[in-house]
Design an enzyme around this catalytic site. Structure first.
Site, PDB file in Angstrom:
ATOM      1  N   GLY A   1       0.849  -1.335  -0.100  1.00 21.40           N
ATOM      2  CA  GLY A   1       0.087  -0.017   0.031  1.00 21.40           C
ATOM      3  C   GLY A   1       0.881   1.139   0.063  1.00 21.40           C
ATOM      4  NE  ARG A   2       3.705   1.630   5.029  1.00 23.05           N
ATOM      5  CZ  ARG A   2       4.075   2.102   6.016  1.00 23.05           C
ATOM      6  NH1 ARG A   2       4.329   3.196   6.320  1.00 23.05           N
ATOM      7  NH2 ARG A   2       3.975   1.204   7.114  1.00 23.05           N
TER       8      ARG A   2
ATOM      9  CE  LYS B   1       7.658   0.420   5.208  1.00 21.70           C
ATOM     10  NZ  LYS B   1       8.131  -0.686   6.079  1.00 21.70           N
TER      11      LYS B   1
ATOM     12  CG  ASP C   1      -0.906   8.120   4.881  1.00 20.80           C
ATOM     13  OD1 ASP C   1      -0.112   7.287   4.753  1.00 20.80           O
ATOM     14  OD2 ASP C   1      -0.416   9.181   5.682  1.00 20.80           O
TER      15      ASP C   1
ATOM     16  NE  ARG D   1      11.460  -3.344   2.365  1.00 19.64           N
ATOM     17  CZ  ARG D   1      10.454  -3.534   3.059  1.00 19.64           C
ATOM     18  NH1 ARG D   1      10.155  -3.304   4.319  1.00 19.64           N
ATOM     19  NH2 ARG D   1       9.407  -3.827   2.410  1.00 19.64           N
TER      20      ARG D   1
ATOM     21  CG  ASP E   1       1.134  -9.244   5.807  1.00 19.08           C
ATOM     22  OD1 ASP E   1       0.788  -9.931   6.720  1.00 19.08           O
ATOM     23  OD2 ASP E   1       1.136  -7.969   5.729  1.00 19.08           O
ATOM     24  CG  ASN E   2       4.619  -8.013   7.756  1.00 16.20           C
ATOM     25  OD1 ASN E   2       4.589  -7.365   6.648  1.00 16.20           O
ATOM     26  ND2 ASN E   2       3.888  -7.582   8.690  1.00 16.20           N
TER      27      ASN E   2
ATOM     28  CG  ASP F   1       7.052  -5.218   5.419  1.00 17.78           C
ATOM     29  OD1 ASP F   1       7.755  -4.320   5.102  1.00 17.78           O
ATOM     30  OD2 ASP F   1       5.870  -5.559   5.017  1.00 17.78           O
TER      31      ASP F   1
HETATM   32  P1  AMP Z   1       2.314  -3.504   7.809  1.00 21.06           P
HETATM   33  O1  AMP Z   1       1.849  -4.180   9.078  1.00 21.06           O
HETATM   34  O2  AMP Z   1       3.141  -2.394   8.130  1.00 21.06           O
HETATM   35  O3  AMP Z   1       3.296  -4.721   7.187  1.00 21.06           O
HETATM   36  O4  AMP Z   1       1.249  -3.196   6.777  1.00 21.06           O
HETATM   37  C1  AMP Z   1       0.316  -4.110   6.335  1.00 21.06           C
HETATM   38  C2  AMP Z   1      -0.159  -3.479   5.029  1.00 21.06           C
HETATM   39  O5  AMP Z   1      -0.577  -2.307   5.069  1.00 21.06           O
HETATM   40  C3  AMP Z   1       0.746  -3.584   4.005  1.00 21.06           C
HETATM   41  O6  AMP Z   1       0.068  -4.063   2.797  1.00 21.06           O
HETATM   42  C4  AMP Z   1       1.132  -2.178   3.754  1.00 21.06           C
HETATM   43  O7  AMP Z   1       1.526  -1.992   2.456  1.00 21.06           O
HETATM   44  C5  AMP Z   1      -0.259  -1.643   4.143  1.00 21.06           C
HETATM   45  N1  AMP Z   1       0.113  -0.342   4.896  1.00 21.06           N
HETATM   46  C6  AMP Z   1       0.629  -0.043   5.914  1.00 21.06           C
HETATM   47  N2  AMP Z   1       0.746   1.330   6.108  1.00 21.06           N
HETATM   48  C7  AMP Z   1       0.296   1.888   5.107  1.00 21.06           C
HETATM   49  C8  AMP Z   1      -0.042   3.201   4.803  1.00 21.06           C
HETATM   50  N3  AMP Z   1       0.201   4.379   5.293  1.00 21.06           N
HETATM   51  N4  AMP Z   1      -0.567   3.446   3.504  1.00 21.06           N
HETATM   52  C9  AMP Z   1      -1.039   2.559   2.825  1.00 21.06           C
HETATM   53  N5  AMP Z   1      -0.871   1.242   3.173  1.00 21.06           N
HETATM   54  C10 AMP Z   1      -0.278   0.918   4.138  1.00 21.06           C
HETATM   55 MG    MG Z   2       3.938  -5.419   5.763  1.00 16.74          MG
END
Ligand code: AMP
Ligand code: MG
Length: 481
Positions: free
Chosen positions: A84-85, A105, A117, A168, A243-244, A253
């Protein structure tokens, strides 16, 4: 840079081409020149590192893309996720001709941003940047970063923070969750995708009788080895969702991660982990659970000449490699940290006795292995309430070492026990200064953590060596990033 754009050769349903959206007022944060050299960056690329690490310069050879994947988060099926980012902005060959992903990232919205966002904040970027660097220097397989940039653009989290981007590097961004997405939403792609994963990451499996089983076993073993490294160094990933976790077994992640200080195996470093699913001590069993969920996605790849039930059994047998691989590496590593001979029947028991002392006395994990290494036994004992427990451990410890080549054991100890880890309060100090545009502490920690096994009196500060006093409030790590 020498490009090897292989991810875009996959079926286009697996990604979305997307250009980065630069932040307002992008400017330099920190650059890892040594890593850029390792990645064969040209002088021109190095001069332009701020533009590259802030999404202002993209490469003709690679059209940036966001990957789609799915996942189990905190034990629950979360459906489609996707980056998502973060954007894959290049795949390049390093000095050893190994393909490395460059992943930006905080690069803006993608179709997978959901409620987010698309941004990352300076605080979390610095935490990930320094931790990735620290893990690599500690010998833990992990992503790293070539550099990060900051900006003047506000990004809303619990409070308004500064937006930042980080470039990254990782040997892969293919997560266990990639298989979950394909199996759920595009099962026709599973066979070819798996084949590519084997070719790219586990080509040695191609020549085996059952490449898929050999591949699964390797992923399982590499994940077990990675987690044994985490346990030995005292690292807690914080969000071990499927997913991490990378299929290569390199750390990825790690948002609200923590390096363990006082030895509290059930310490929760991620404050949104209300049930303590991802505590330090849970990591091996959660790794096992994630791999079990992942293996289900390989069931449809049953070869025609094998019965489905037998295939399922064979896949399950791959998972049986997890525990012995983990234990072998963990036990061996622990004996090395202790300076105990690996063959001695009492070495592991003795190591566990030391860990019990660290736990009951709430002593610092890193600092007290160094004291043991320096034979500063009195310092450890002085910090203990129960002196008898320590004395009895010490008698056993010295007894095992008595008839050994202790010079050699001490040398192994020195290569196994870091003086420096990234304590939360160290990262916090660097973040607070960086938010005021002072990156000197980021630079100091970057240098210090480059050589964690070497004592660096000219660079270190007393607070790098110990936890904050126990009467001071613990730093709360926000899981928002
Ligand atoms: P994470 O727990 O950081 O690995 O995030 C879980 C999911 O949410 C992943 O697919 C990320 O890309 C997405 N994500 C986390 N933070 C954001 C953000 N600020 N904007 C968009 N997507 C996000
Ligand atoms: Mg992640």
């Amino acid at each position: 840079m020498q490009f090897n754009a292989r991810y875009p050769s996959l079926n286009p349903k697996l990604f979305h081409h997307q250009a980065p959206k630069p932040l307002i007022g992008a400017k330099a944060g920190h650059f890892n020149a040594e890593l850029a050299n390792q990645l064969n960056w040209s002088d021109e690329d190095k001069v332009q590192w701020v533009e590259i690490c802030s999404g202002q310069k993209i490469f003709e050879e690679f059209e940036p893309l966001a990957m789609v994947y799915a996942g189990h988060q905190f034990g629950q099926w979360a459906g489609q996720l996707g980056d998502g980012r973060g954007l894959l902005i290049a795949q390049i060959l390093d000095k050893n001709q190994k393909t490395i992903d460059l992943h930006l990232k905080g690069a803006g919205l993608t179709p997978y941003s959901r409620m987010g966002d698309g941004r990352a904040v300076l605080r979390s970027v610095i935490r990930e940047y320094l931790a990735g660097h620290a893990l690599n220097a500690l010998g833990v397989p992990s992503s790293n970063a070539v550099g990060f940039t900051t900006s003047t653009q506000g990004v809303q989290r619990e409070k308004l923070e500064l937006g930042a981007m980080m470039l990254r590097t990782s040997d892969s961004h293919i997560r266990l969750g990639h298989f979950e997405w394909i199996n759920q939403y595009q099962p026709d792609l599973l066979k070819e995708f798996t084949q590519k994963c084997i070719e790219w990451h586990y080509s040695e499996c191609l020549d085996t009788e059952q490449p898929i089983l050999a591949f699964a076993t390797k992923v399982i073993q590499n994940t077990a080895i990675m987690i044994s490294h985490w346990q030995l160094i005292g690292f807690a990933h914080g969000v071990m969702n499927t997913d991490n976790l990378n299929i290569t077994g390199s750390t990825l992640d790690f948002g609200p991660y923590g390096f363990l200080e006082r030895f509290r195996p059930n310490w929760i470093n991620n404050h949104s982990d209300h049930q303590g699913r991802y505590t330090y001590q849970q990591q091996p069993s959660i790794g096992h659970w994630n791999l079990w969920m992942w293996l289900n996605n390989l069931v449809p790849l049953c070869p025609e000449n094998i019965e489905k039930e037998i295939w399922k059994e064979q896949l399950a047998q791959c998972l049986e490699h997890f525990e012995p691989t983990f234990l072998e590496h963990y036990q061996q590593g622990l004996k090395q940290k202790m300076g105990l001979p690996s063959f001695h029947k009492d070495s592991f028991d003795c190591a566990m006795a030391f860990l019990r002392i660290l736990q009951t006395e709430q002593l610092d994990y890193t600092q007290n292995f160094i004291r043991l290494q320096n034979k500063e036994y009195e310092l450890i004992k002085d910090d203990c309430l129960d002196h008898r427990q320590f004395e009895s451990f010490l008698a056993q410890y010295e007894n095992i070492r008595k008839h050994q080549d202790t010079d050699e054991l001490d040398q192994i100890m020195r290569a196994s026990n870091p003086h420096y880890i990234l304590r939360n309060h160290m990262a916090q100090k660097a973040i607070e200064l960086a938010e005021r545009n002072d990156f000197s502490e980021v630079e100091r920690l970057f240098k210090l953590l480059s050589h964690p096994f070497q004592k660096q009196p000219e660079l270190e500060k007393p607070e790098d060596l110990a936890p904050l006093p126990s009467d001071q409030p613990e730093i709360m790590v926000s899981c928002s990033s």
